[in-house]
Design a protein around this motif. Structure first.
Motif, mmCIF file in Angstrom:
data_model
loop_
_atom_site.group_PDB
_atom_site.id
_atom_site.type_symbol
_atom_site.label_atom_id
_atom_site.label_comp_id
_atom_site.label_asym_id
_atom_site.label_seq_id
_atom_site.Cartn_x
_atom_site.Cartn_y
_atom_site.Cartn_z
ATOM 1 N N GLY A 230 0.818 -1.205 0.000
ATOM 2 C CA GLY A 230 0.000 0.000 0.000
ATOM 3 C C GLY A 230 0.849 1.251 0.000
ATOM 4 N N PRO A 231 0.319 2.433 0.123
ATOM 5 C CA PRO A 231 -1.108 2.745 0.088
ATOM 6 C C PRO A 231 -1.654 2.690 -1.335
ATOM 7 C CG PRO A 231 0.178 4.737 0.256
ATOM 8 C CD PRO A 231 1.150 3.607 0.325
ATOM 9 N N ALA A 232 -2.910 2.301 -1.458
ATOM 10 C CA ALA A 232 -3.595 2.206 -2.741
ATOM 11 C C ALA A 232 -2.813 1.345 -3.726
ATOM 12 C CB ALA A 232 -3.860 3.609 -3.324
ATOM 13 N N GLY A 233 -2.100 0.361 -3.233
ATOM 14 C CA GLY A 233 -1.363 -0.546 -4.111
ATOM 15 C C GLY A 233 -0.179 0.105 -4.797
#
Lengths: 289, 423
Positions: A230-233
């Motif tokens: 992460g964040p958001a991959g």
């Protein structure tokens, strides 16, 4: 006769590299997941079609390439500087040579956990300093634009000593006479570096870069511990994606496909670095003629 | 020189013979049944006394050996799965998390337990503890400790805990503005399983559902969008620190324990941690359930660990005996009193003495009655991963909420379709 002598090494390489590669290729042509009850059912390349259409794969491929190219180039630059410094004769050099290897000797997971706390908001020292200066918190580990850079930093810190060590070994093979002759001809130190050290370091540089690229393309532990993808991959690497597919999702067919695809990418990257290191002059010549 | 070599040879031979005889010898005298259990490290530590006692009482018959796994939930799963994939797993019993069950059962790794369990055993379980132990009508796990999402609140800062989303914002905002705390409300916002647990509670609180009973994905519903917007709003208004997007349970607990936050979402283990001497807020903590809009029931995400018998175990009957000992009334009481593990047996919740000594038991029981399991499907890990990524995109990358949730819904549908779970 010579083949006979090469046979033991040949067999070993075949067993260590060949067998897994064949097994993975075979697996990538099968559906083998929890859905099939872990049986291997041939699916005629469906895994590869899925891979080509999988935006997450391409995003991760880009992120892996970005991570590898940034960290390896930074490492090469810093390693040359460090190798040059440690090659000079000065007091305390021996101690510094040993100390400089410490980051490399630390287990990755331990130092990744360290970085995670260093970059932590609001308790980490970096955010504390930023706070002290009266600036807004950076939220390094939860800002997709910054987080990947922090993973690059973690990697550079850890693996630069390894590259520096290889380059230092390379520097030691260059005879001093060359530098002396160059100086007598009126050459400047920086020119000596460009004309003697760098060309003669090429084999070592190439070796080091190949080693590092292979590692950086397979980066897993550092990312898994520092960010978990992460964040958001935004920091997920191909190895992490393959791991998730195998160990969490129990989809071994697709995981094998991702691993093979990332192997192909790695071969391309190695070929590219060979061209850059060995053929840069030729390219330059052809381009300018 | 020669003589010396000879002696050396004899000596080596002796050692080799002895070392090969020793295991045969020891197995000859010790013919007790060995039961190996893999547990996460904290459980291995807390059950040590119970297991020592069992081994002492059953000396010569049964010997339990606990393999101390890693601390982190998913790492335990990695270890278990590696051993299961290689075949011939050394374990007889696995301690498993609720979300692994469908996956492990579908892979054929777990042995059904129905024939060991009587109706009386089943009826002794508290309401929430009955959930999440079965897959396709077969029982694969016996619960050992319940776990559910709770809202921790500061008794010194508010009279009553908030019950609705609006109320939570009002209370938390006031406290931050008055400078009494740095953060109003902390939760788990890192891209990992904890985020899915947080979201399940909020989406249910707004009257929505993640995946409904007829396997329809409802992530782009009106309620779902409201839930995501509410969470995002918490971050944007500063009620929740932006850093929450990298918080797991530990970081949230850290902030709450040091008195910096007024409200926290966490699991029951935090209660025991907050009662320690190192906790600034000791004695000032109340426990409640997650907020819900008016007319909707509050929901607690069901966590819970249980014991499963592996299908490869050669001593399933004995393994069940061990499980029934570890989950017995006495064992549960001991684990609750000494380590704060939430029981699964309804008798303990209704025990008057315990309720007086541990008032938190009342709140725990209430929360357990309102628990909801996460989607019980073998592909849960994928489905949860998709949701985590999109939520993280919304919180950290300012992705449009509607777009993100539509994408999450589409991807989830694809996954369910590929597994033949969708209609």
């Amino acid at each position: 006769m010579i083949i006979l002598f090469l046979l033991p090494a040949g067999i070993l390489i075949l067993l260590v590299f060949g067998v897994p590669l064949i097994r993975y290729s075979w697996l990538s042509m099968h559906a083998a997941s929890v859905v099939t009850g872990l049986d291997n059912i041939p699916n005629g390349g469906a895994n590869w079609i899925r891979l080509l259409n999988d935006m997450r794969f391409w995003k991760d491929a880009w992120q892996t390439v970005r991570f590898a190219s940034f960290s390896v180039s930074l490492e090469v630059f810093l390693a040359i500087l460090i190798a040059l410094l440690l090659h000079q004769k000065w007091k305390g050099r021996g101690i510094l040579r040993s100390i400089s290897l410490l980051p490399w000797a630390l287990p990755t997971t331990v130092m990744a956990l360290g970085w995670r706390w260093i970059f932590n908001t609001p308790y980490g020292p970096i955010e504390k300093i930023i706070n002290f200066m009266g600036l807004n918190p950076l939220n390094i580990l939860s800002n997709p634009k910054l987080t990947w850079l922090s993973t690059v930093l973690g990697d550079v810190w850890k693996t630069t000593p390894f590259l520096a060590l290889i380059l230092l070994a390379g520097l030691q093979t260059i005879p001093d006479d060359l530098y002396e002759a160059f100086r007598l001809e009126g050459g400047k130190p920086f020119q000596a570096f460009l004309k003697i050290s760098l060309p003669l370091l090429k084999p070592y540089l190439f070796l080091g870069v190949i080693f590092r690229l292979a590692q950086a393309f397979g980066v897993f532990d550092l990312i898994q511990v520092m960010t978990g993808g992460g964040p958001a991959g935004s920091t997920e690497s191909l190895a992490l994606y393959a791991y998730l597919n195998a160990m969490r999702f129990l989809d071994f067919g697709y995981s094998a496909t991702i691993m093979l695809a990332s192997f192909i990418l790695l071969v391309c990257a190695c070929a590219l670095s060979w061209v850059l290191i060995y053929q840069s002059k030729n390219i330059y010549r052809v381009y300018n003629s | 020189m020669k003589i010396k070599n000879k002696y050396r040879l004899i000596f080596t031979l002796c050692i080799l013979t002895l070392s090969s005889v020793q295991p045969i010898y020891s197995s000859f005298i010790d013919n007790s049944t060995k039961i190996n259990i893999l547990m996460p490290a904290p459980f291995a530590d807390s059950t040590k006394d119970l297991i020592d006692q069992f081994n002492k009482e059953n000396k010569g018959d049964i010997n339990i050996k606990v393999i101390r796994g890693p601390r982190e939930t998913e790492s335990v799963s990695d270890l278990a799965i590696s051993s299961l994939l290689l075949g011939n797993s050394p374990f007889d019993i696995l301690m498993i998390d609720i979300t692994w069950l469908p996956k492990y059962a579908a892979a054929g790794w777990l042995a059904p337990m129905d024939r060991y369990i009587s109706k009386r055993d089943w009826d002794s379980l508290a309401v929430g503890a009955k959930l999440g132990n079965s897959y396709k009508q077969n029982l694969y796990r016996w619960p050992m400790t319940s776990d559910m999402g709770l809202l921790f609140w500061r008794k010194d800062l508010m009279e009553n805990p908030p019950t609705t989303p609006i109320e939570l914002i009002r209370i938390a905002k006031n406290l931050v503005e008055e400078g009494k705390v740095s953060y109003g409300y902390v939760w788990q916002g890192r891209q990992y399983e904890g985020l899915s647990c947080v979201f399940l509670e909020v989406i249910n609180g707004f009257g929505g559902e993640w995946i409904n009973e007829s396997s329809e994905v409802k992530l782009s519903s009106k309620e779902s969008i409201q839930a995501v917007s509410w969470l995002k709003n918490l971050i944007e208004t500063g009620i929740t620190p932006r850093a929450v997007t990298n918080f797991s349970e530990n970081e949230a607990l850290q902030a709450f324990k040091s008195g910096e936050a007024a409200l926290m979402r966490n699991w029951p283990y935090a209660w025991a941690e907050l009662q320690k001497e190192s906790s600034i807020v000791k004695g000032k903590i109340g426990v409640s359930t997650m907020v819900a809009v008016e007319g909707e029931q509050p929901t607690s995400t069901l966590g819970s660990w249980g014991l499963s018998i592996l299908s490869s175990s050669k001593n399933k009957e004995v393994a069940y005996e061990v499980i029934s000992y570890l989950t017995s009334l006495n064992s549960q009481k001991e684990l609750f009193v000494n380590y704060g593990y939430t029981p699964t047996n309804s008798q303990i919740f209704n025990d008057k003495k315990l309720r007086e000594a541990f008032p938190v038991l009342v709140e725990l029981q209430k929360a357990l009655e309102q628990t909801k399991p996460r989607p019980e499907i073998p592909l849960y890990a994928q489905v949860s991963d998709v949701l985590q990524r999109q939520l993280s995109e919304v919180f950290t990358n300012d992705k449009n909420i509607k777009e993100a949730m539509l994408k999450a819904e589409r991807n989830t549908n694809q996954i369910l379709l590929s597994a033949g779970e969708s209609k």
